[in-house]
Write an enzyme that holds these catalytic residues in place. Sequence first.
Site, short mmCIF file in Angstrom:
data_model
loop_
_atom_site.label_atom_id
_atom_site.label_comp_id
_atom_site.label_asym_id
_atom_site.label_seq_id
_atom_site.Cartn_x
_atom_site.Cartn_y
_atom_site.Cartn_z
N ASP A 2 -0.37 22.41 41.58
CA ASP A 2 -1.71 22.61 41.17
C ASP A 2 -2.39 23.48 42.45
O ASP A 2 -3.72 23.98 42.45
CB ASP A 2 -2.70 21.76 40.67
CG ASP A 2 -2.87 21.48 39.19
OD1 ASP A 2 -2.73 22.46 38.64
OD2 ASP A 2 -3.19 20.22 38.92
N GLN A 37 -3.79 14.89 36.11
CA GLN A 37 -5.00 15.38 35.66
C GLN A 37 -6.37 14.96 35.99
O GLN A 37 -6.57 13.79 35.83
CB GLN A 37 -4.47 14.88 34.00
CG GLN A 37 -5.35 15.96 32.96
CD GLN A 37 -5.27 17.32 33.07
OE1 GLN A 37 -4.15 17.94 33.10
NE2 GLN A 37 -6.43 17.87 32.88
N LYS A 53 0.50 21.46 28.25
CA LYS A 53 1.15 21.47 29.45
C LYS A 53 2.89 21.12 28.91
O LYS A 53 3.83 21.74 29.50
CB LYS A 53 0.79 20.78 30.55
CG LYS A 53 -0.38 21.33 31.14
CD LYS A 53 -1.11 20.51 31.98
CE LYS A 53 -2.48 21.32 32.58
NZ LYS A 53 -3.31 20.57 33.44
#
Length: 282
Positions: free
Chosen positions: A119, A96, A52
């Site tokens: 997200d 994460q 990322k």
Amino acid sequence: MAIIIDGKALAGKIRANLKQEVDELKEKGICPKLAVIMVGNDKASAIYVRNKSRACQEVGVEFEEYLLPDNIQMNQLLELINSLNQNENIDGILLQSPIPNGLDINLAFQAISPTKDVDGFHPVNVGKLSLGQDTFVSCTPFGVMKMLEEYHIETEGKRAVILGRSNIVGKPLIQCMLAKNATVTVCHSKTKDLKEITKEADILISAIGKAKFVTEDMVKEGACVIDVGINRSEEGKVVGDVDFENVVKKAGYITPVPGGVGPMTIAMLMNNVVKAAKRRRK
Ligand code: NDP
């Protein structure tokens, strides 16, 4: 032989377009910025975070990483999320997963401001998706839909079968496919006669996490097969859920692993960060 959907190339094209957009934003004094929180030192997570960060660098998005020890308390994690919510320079916040047992991941996702939830995991954004409202679509389902669109794969009136009902892949995919007028069936570990269902799919999407689970006899001739799975084979290779070597001979379209859904997921994350920056800073 199926047409292989090249997620890697498509993701590269999306990143290049986003870079142009970011360059234009920077000329107006806006620099999109993503904050990534990682708790503990899960090896796979470290690789995902590195990928990322590379994508951010390529697109010109600023990247800030917060590495927390695995013995952190829930209130400390919430405090960090809150301070990132308040920070005007940060457009996107990503936690994460997985995070260590004992920490409540749902509570943490809920603490992220919906306007920075790149997200698409916050209940507000999940709700908006199911209501058909503009929102942050979670990155993997978004990447799958983008692949279908770019390869002109018809969804309207088609039978879509999704294997897996997780909150991050299977469930949001239901809404995405419904929004595109597909007739959707979702299967999970308690589904009976799975093969009879998958054989009817014009579009078969597998997100269960089992190597070579989807075999040729489960696939309709000419179907589009999208493989979300990321697994390790016995030889230690990264493989998907689909028995690629055999299914490729029968399907009409197929995504490889690696080089399929994975790079698209990260490209759509970049897309969401840029969208967040534009929205927040008008
Ligand atoms: P989860 O473990 O959260 O969900 C797996 C789903 O598969 C569950 O709904 C489960 O059913 C179902 N399932 C398990 N076994 C079977 C079976 N034998 N038959 C039918 N259904 C079954 O996984 P995720 O959704 O998080 O991830 C799925 C896969 O996708 C993993 O390999 C993951 O690594 C990969 N992934 C890839 C991404 C990418 O960018 N390419 C991003 C995210 C995930 P039940 O609900 O009944 O338990």
